[in-house]
Design a protein around this motif. Structure first.
Motif, PDB file in Angstrom:
ATOM      1  N   ILE A  25       0.846  -1.214   0.000  1.00  0.00           N
ATOM      2  CA  ILE A  25       0.000   0.000   0.000  1.00  0.00           C
ATOM      3  C   ILE A  25       0.870   1.248   0.000  1.00  0.00           C
ATOM      4  CG2 ILE A  25      -1.697   1.304   1.355  1.00  0.00           C
ATOM      5  CD1 ILE A  25      -2.737  -1.473   2.278  1.00  0.00           C
ATOM      6  N   PHE A  26       1.958   1.204   0.833  1.00  0.00           N
ATOM      7  CA  PHE A  26       2.850   2.351   0.944  1.00  0.00           C
ATOM      8  C   PHE A  26       3.480   2.686  -0.407  1.00  0.00           C
ATOM      9  CE2 PHE A  26       7.176   3.945   1.527  1.00  0.00           C
ATOM     10  CZ  PHE A  26       6.909   5.135   2.174  1.00  0.00           C
ATOM     11  N   PHE A  27       3.961   1.623  -1.083  1.00  0.00           N
ATOM     12  CA  PHE A  27       4.629   1.841  -2.370  1.00  0.00           C
ATOM     13  C   PHE A  27       3.673   2.355  -3.427  1.00  0.00           C
ATOM     14  CE2 PHE A  27       8.067  -0.997  -0.810  1.00  0.00           C
ATOM     15  CZ  PHE A  27       9.090  -0.057  -0.929  1.00  0.00           C
ATOM     16  N   VAL A  28       2.454   1.856  -3.376  1.00  0.00           N
ATOM     17  CA  VAL A  28       1.455   2.317  -4.360  1.00  0.00           C
ATOM     18  C   VAL A  28       1.162   3.800  -4.146  1.00  0.00           C
ATOM     19  CG1 VAL A  28      -0.960   2.122  -5.070  1.00  0.00           C
ATOM     20  CG2 VAL A  28       0.403   0.065  -4.771  1.00  0.00           C
ATOM     21  N   LEU A  29       0.942   4.159  -2.874  1.00  0.00           N
ATOM     22  CA  LEU A  29       0.631   5.567  -2.565  1.00  0.00           C
ATOM     23  C   LEU A  29       1.821   6.468  -2.880  1.00  0.00           C
ATOM     24  CD1 LEU A  29      -1.335   5.183   0.784  1.00  0.00           C
ATOM     25  CD2 LEU A  29      -2.247   5.748  -1.451  1.00  0.00           C
ATOM     26  N   GLU A  30       3.017   5.960  -2.571  1.00  0.00           N
ATOM     27  CA  GLU A  30       4.220   6.746  -2.853  1.00  0.00           C
ATOM     28  C   GLU A  30       4.386   6.966  -4.354  1.00  0.00           C
ATOM     29  OE1 GLU A  30       7.983   4.976  -2.368  1.00  0.00           O
ATOM     30  OE2 GLU A  30       8.914   6.806  -1.615  1.00  0.00           O
ATOM     31  N   LYS A  32       2.058   7.041  -6.503  1.00  0.00           N
ATOM     32  CA  LYS A  32       1.020   7.975  -6.976  1.00  0.00           C
ATOM     33  C   LYS A  32       1.288   9.414  -6.507  1.00  0.00           C
ATOM     34  CE  LYS A  32      -3.295   6.657  -7.582  1.00  0.00           C
ATOM     35  NZ  LYS A  32      -3.382   6.337  -8.979  1.00  0.00           N
ATOM     36  N   GLY A  33       2.327   9.567  -5.656  1.00  0.00           N
ATOM     37  CA  GLY A  33       2.715  10.908  -5.232  1.00  0.00           C
ATOM     38  C   GLY A  33       1.904  11.461  -4.072  1.00  0.00           C
ATOM     39  N   THR A  34       1.257  10.547  -3.315  1.00  0.00           N
ATOM     40  CA  THR A  34       0.414  10.983  -2.191  1.00  0.00           C
ATOM     41  C   THR A  34       1.233  11.705  -1.116  1.00  0.00           C
ATOM     42  OG1 THR A  34      -0.871   9.027  -2.635  1.00  0.00           O
ATOM     43  CG2 THR A  34      -1.363  10.180  -0.593  1.00  0.00           C
ATOM     44  N   PHE A  35       2.472  11.243  -0.917  1.00  0.00           N
ATOM     45  CA  PHE A  35       3.286  11.819   0.177  1.00  0.00           C
ATOM     46  C   PHE A  35       4.160  12.984  -0.298  1.00  0.00           C
ATOM     47  CE2 PHE A  35       2.913   7.177   1.070  1.00  0.00           C
ATOM     48  CZ  PHE A  35       1.922   7.316   2.032  1.00  0.00           C
ATOM     49  N   GLU A  36       4.074  13.289  -1.563  1.00  0.00           N
ATOM     50  CA  GLU A  36       4.938  14.349  -2.105  1.00  0.00           C
ATOM     51  C   GLU A  36       4.365  15.732  -1.760  1.00  0.00           C
ATOM     52  OE1 GLU A  36       7.103  15.271  -6.373  1.00  0.00           O
ATOM     53  OE2 GLU A  36       5.769  13.537  -6.150  1.00  0.00           O
ATOM     54  N   LYS A  37       5.252  16.656  -1.463  1.00  0.00           N
ATOM     55  CA  LYS A  37       4.821  18.020  -1.107  1.00  0.00           C
ATOM     56  C   LYS A  37       4.294  18.754  -2.351  1.00  0.00           C
ATOM     57  CE  LYS A  37       6.363  22.284   0.964  1.00  0.00           C
ATOM     58  NZ  LYS A  37       7.506  23.165   1.221  1.00  0.00           N
ATOM     59  N   ARG A  38       3.206  19.536  -2.179  1.00  0.00           N
ATOM     60  CA  ARG A  38       2.636  20.261  -3.320  1.00  0.00           C
ATOM     61  C   ARG A  38       2.782  21.768  -3.097  1.00  0.00           C
ATOM     62  NH1 ARG A  38      -0.166  16.965  -6.766  1.00  0.00           N
ATOM     63  NH2 ARG A  38      -1.094  18.719  -7.873  1.00  0.00           N
ATOM     64  N   TYR A  39       3.037  22.502  -4.149  1.00  0.00           N
ATOM     65  CA  TYR A  39       3.168  23.950  -4.090  1.00  0.00           C
ATOM     66  C   TYR A  39       1.892  24.585  -4.641  1.00  0.00           C
ATOM     67  CZ  TYR A  39       8.121  23.623  -2.961  1.00  0.00           C
ATOM     68  OH  TYR A  39       9.296  23.379  -2.343  1.00  0.00           O
ATOM     69  N   THR A  40       1.389  25.586  -3.917  1.00  0.00           N
ATOM     70  CA  THR A  40       0.123  26.204  -4.312  1.00  0.00           C
ATOM     71  C   THR A  40       0.355  27.636  -4.824  1.00  0.00           C
ATOM     72  OG1 THR A  40      -0.931  24.915  -2.611  1.00  0.00           O
ATOM     73  CG2 THR A  40      -2.211  26.720  -3.488  1.00  0.00           C
ATOM     74  N   TYR A  41      -0.312  28.008  -5.914  1.00  0.00           N
ATOM     75  CA  TYR A  41      -0.210  29.356  -6.495  1.00  0.00           C
ATOM     76  C   TYR A  41      -1.612  29.856  -6.844  1.00  0.00           C
ATOM     77  CZ  TYR A  41       4.647  27.949  -6.958  1.00  0.00           C
ATOM     78  OH  TYR A  41       5.887  27.499  -6.694  1.00  0.00           O
ATOM     79  N   TYR A  42      -1.694  31.148  -7.188  1.00  0.00           N
ATOM     80  CA  TYR A  42      -3.019  31.737  -7.460  1.00  0.00           C
ATOM     81  C   TYR A  42      -2.977  32.563  -8.741  1.00  0.00           C
ATOM     82  CZ  TYR A  42      -3.329  30.709  -2.513  1.00  0.00           C
ATOM     83  OH  TYR A  42      -3.306  30.060  -1.327  1.00  0.00           O
ATOM     84  N   PHE A  43      -4.126  32.731  -9.346  1.00  0.00           N
ATOM     85  CA  PHE A  43      -4.288  33.773 -10.368  1.00  0.00           C
ATOM     86  C   PHE A  43      -5.734  34.264 -10.300  1.00  0.00           C
ATOM     87  CE2 PHE A  43      -5.107  29.874 -12.801  1.00  0.00           C
ATOM     88  CZ  PHE A  43      -6.331  30.158 -13.386  1.00  0.00           C
ATOM     89  N   THR A  44      -5.950  35.501 -10.739  1.00  0.00           N
ATOM     90  CA  THR A  44      -7.310  36.052 -10.704  1.00  0.00           C
ATOM     91  C   THR A  44      -7.837  36.207 -12.128  1.00  0.00           C
ATOM     92  OG1 THR A  44      -6.367  38.236 -10.580  1.00  0.00           O
ATOM     93  CG2 THR A  44      -7.112  37.307  -8.515  1.00  0.00           C
ATOM     94  N   ALA A  45      -9.143  36.016 -12.273  1.00  0.00           N
ATOM     95  CA  ALA A  45      -9.785  36.132 -13.586  1.00  0.00           C
ATOM     96  C   ALA A  45     -11.069  36.936 -13.442  1.00  0.00           C
ATOM     97  CB  ALA A  45     -10.094  34.756 -14.138  1.00  0.00           C
ATOM     98  N   GLN A  46     -11.576  37.459 -14.551  1.00  0.00           N
ATOM     99  CA  GLN A  46     -12.819  38.240 -14.549  1.00  0.00           C
ATOM    100  C   GLN A  46     -14.034  37.339 -14.315  1.00  0.00           C
ATOM    101  OE1 GLN A  46     -13.144  41.619 -14.781  1.00  0.00           O
ATOM    102  NE2 GLN A  46     -10.907  41.683 -14.642  1.00  0.00           N
ATOM    103  N   SER A  47     -13.932  36.122 -14.844  1.00  0.00           N
ATOM    104  CA  SER A  47     -15.078  35.205 -14.747  1.00  0.00           C
ATOM    105  C   SER A  47     -14.582  33.773 -14.528  1.00  0.00           C
ATOM    106  CB  SER A  47     -15.897  35.284 -16.041  1.00  0.00           C
ATOM    107  OG  SER A  47     -16.756  34.184 -16.125  1.00  0.00           O
ATOM    108  N   ALA A  48     -15.381  32.998 -13.828  1.00  0.00           N
ATOM    109  CA  ALA A  48     -15.018  31.589 -13.596  1.00  0.00           C
ATOM    110  C   ALA A  48     -15.580  30.679 -14.680  1.00  0.00           C
ATOM    111  CB  ALA A  48     -15.551  31.154 -12.226  1.00  0.00           C
ATOM    112  N   GLU A  49     -16.176  31.306 -15.698  1.00  0.00           N
ATOM    113  CA  GLU A  49     -16.911  30.539 -16.718  1.00  0.00           C
ATOM    114  C   GLU A  49     -16.029  29.525 -17.448  1.00  0.00           C
ATOM    115  OE1 GLU A  49     -20.161  31.572 -20.180  1.00  0.00           O
ATOM    116  OE2 GLU A  49     -18.810  33.127 -19.462  1.00  0.00           O
ATOM    117  N   SER A  50     -14.775  29.933 -17.695  1.00  0.00           N
ATOM    118  CA  SER A  50     -13.909  29.062 -18.495  1.00  0.00           C
ATOM    119  C   SER A  50     -13.104  28.087 -17.631  1.00  0.00           C
ATOM    120  CB  SER A  50     -12.953  29.906 -19.315  1.00  0.00           C
ATOM    121  OG  SER A  50     -13.676  30.813 -20.084  1.00  0.00           O
ATOM    122  N   PHE A  51     -13.210  28.184 -16.316  1.00  0.00           N
ATOM    123  CA  PHE A  51     -12.381  27.345 -15.441  1.00  0.00           C
ATOM    124  C   PHE A  51     -13.242  26.320 -14.712  1.00  0.00           C
ATOM    125  CE2 PHE A  51     -10.546  31.587 -15.674  1.00  0.00           C
ATOM    126  CZ  PHE A  51      -9.302  31.285 -16.227  1.00  0.00           C
TER     127      PHE A  51
END
Lengths: 311, 215
Positions: A25-30, A32-51
């Protein structure tokens, strides 16, 4: 003693089994990248229609991140949060730009464009985004073409209207040509002015008269030929053609039947191979079932003897 | 961690049961045992398959003892149901095997055993064969009932069928019925019918046979 040894062995086996299970189970999750650190970023848009959440973020055609969250801000703008794996965070740097691609065909996605020698972007920073709408762009590009086409059609319409008008210049020219040609036929002096002398004019007129006589003869001959061919139609060609038609129908019928027979012969030709294959499959199936029967026998028999028991 | 996982897998894969190399013999014996039951129980299709498998496995070896035993067993089962069988299959390979015990058994089931060969028979047959050879049928009847193995009882009863006691015949029918050996039941009901003079009892036996033979 024997019992304790068995208990120990069973315990060891169960322990090993659970350890293996957890490791798997550990190897499968590893992987799949479950334990890997993720970096979060942002952007702003006029409308959410296309996202939408889960929309891929691509770099050089590879998916390196996804949109995690879309939220409406107090000022009416849309804040979109996306994240990348630690291994993919290097592609985002201070000169990076996001472009929303809305292709004519296929799903929309976000492309990342980066200058690779720029310093890396810190976790949680905001990136600018541009929207590339392929459909709208195409419509905008087509608009001048459509306008020009309309102009051309209007011009063509105007020309045809002028041609149809009795007072148009083209109509007048055509009328003049007509009058001239008539005069040329009936007025000898006009013809003489064209040919140069009266003798030539007479010759031309004579030739024209002879031509008329010849044409009359030709007309008579063609009417005679028409009569003959009509007779041929009734007496010979019509019956022959009807026979040929019948023959054609018969031949078509024979051809369709031969095609059917040919297909049947081909199918029958393949049966021998199929039969051999089926026989092989049945034999192998029987052997497999016999093997199962052997195993069932060995389980069902009380004795485990290699010698035959005679009655 | 990956090495530990690999080692554990190898260790666990080693925890399998070791099988005997002469599997053909075990499979053959098991198939014949199944054949005996299915044949006597009148499951003919299954019996044919069992016998075919038993022979097939026995034919994997150059030692024909197992094959000869199967042929002899098949013949003995036929004889135990009153089917005429001269054990031709066994006789075809008898010379290749040349097993004294099997030869003695063959002589016994074909009612041609000599006094000298009786000691080569399985223990539980020896007294019966001796009594049979001496035409001491009373003792043979008694000895027949003392046999524990039901198939041995059926075989001996069939060998003795013309000299069998009425009570012994009834007990043989009971034994065959108890084990669900339909073929043996039908055979012995037929024998009972031949040896019954009471009309009422004859009718009952005939009805029983008819019911057993119907689907």
């Amino acid at each position: 003693m024997q019992y304790n040894k068995m208990n120990f062995t069973v315990g060891l086996f169960m322990l090993s089994l659970f350890l293996l299970l957890f490791a798997f189970i550990f190897f499968v999750l590893e992987a799949k990248g479950t334990f890997e650190k993720r970096y979060t970023y942002y952007f702003t848009a006029q409308s959410a229609e296309s996202f939408n959440v889960g929309m891929p973020l691509k770099f050089s055609g590879f998916t390196i991140g996804v949109i995690d969250k879309i939220a409406l801000e107090e000022d009416g703008s849309v804040l979109v949060t996306f994240s990348l794996k630690e291994t993919n965070a290097k592609w985002l740097n201070q000169g990076s730009v996001l472009v929303l691609i809305k292709p004519l065909l296929g799903a929309a996605h976000i492309n990342l464009y980066s200058a690779l020698d720029s310093p890396p972007l810190q976790d949680g920073e905001v990136i600018p985004i541009h929207i590339s709408d392929n459909i709208n762009d195409l419509i905008v590009k087509l608009q001048p073409v459509v306008s020009k086409s309309l102009n051309i059609l209007n011009s063509v319409d105007k020309i045809t209207t002028d041609l149809a008008d009795e007072n148009s210049n083209l109509k007048k020219i055509l009328n003049n040509v007509h009058i001239f040609s008539e005069r040329l036929v009936y007025d000898k002096s006009l013809l003489t002015s064209v040919t140069g002398d009266k003798a030539s004019t007479q010759s031309v007129i004579k030739s024209l008269n002879e031509t008329t006589l010849i044409l009359k003869d030709v007309k008579k001959i063609t009417s005679d030929i028409a009569k003959i061919t009509k007779t041929l139609d009734k007496d010979i060609i019509d019956p022959s053609s009807s026979t040929i038609k019948e023959l054609q129908i018969i031949m078509k019928d024979i051809q369709s039947k031969l095609q059917a027979v040919d297909a049947t012969v081909k199918v029958v030709g393949t049966y021998d191979k199929d039969l051999v294959a089926i026989k092989k499959q049945i034999t192998s199936g029987l052997q497999k079932s016999n093997e199962i029967m052997d195993k069932v026998d060995s389980m069902m028999q009380n004795t485990n003897n290699s010698k035959i028991e005679l009655p | 961690m990956k090495y530990i996982l690999l080692c554990s897998l190898i260790l666990l894969s080693g925890c399998s049961f070791k099988t005997a190399p002469n599997q053909w013999q075990y499979k053959s014996a098991n198939a014949f045992s199944s054949y005996t039951k299915n044949f006597l129980s009148d499951n003919q299709i299954l019996a044919d398959n069992d016998l075919s498998r038993a022979v097939q496995h026995a034919k994997k070896s150059a030692d024909f003892t197992q094959l000869a035993t199967i042929y002899l067993g098949e013949c003995a089962l036929n004889i135990s149901l009153g089917i005429e069988d001269k054990c031709e299959k066994y006789k075809n390979i008898q010379e290749l095997v040349n097993n004294e015990e099997l030869n003695a058994y063959y002589a016994f089931i074909t009612r041609s055993i000599s006094h000298e060969d009786i000691k080569l028979l399985p223990q539980h047959y020896q007294v019966f064969a001796l009594s049979f050879n001496k035409s001491d049928f009373k003792k043979a009847n008694t000895e027949l009932l003392r046999m524990e193995k039901e198939t041995s009882r059926l075989l001996c009863a069939s060998l003795l069928k013309n000299k069998i006691d009425k009570e012994v015949r009834t007990k043989i029918i009971q034994t065959a019925s108890f084990y669900g050996y339909k073929k043996a039941v039908l055979f012995w009901l037929g024998e009972l019918l031949k040896n019954t003079s009471d009309l009422g009892e004859v009718k009952n036996i005939e009805r029983k046979i008819a019911i057993l033979k119907s689907n």
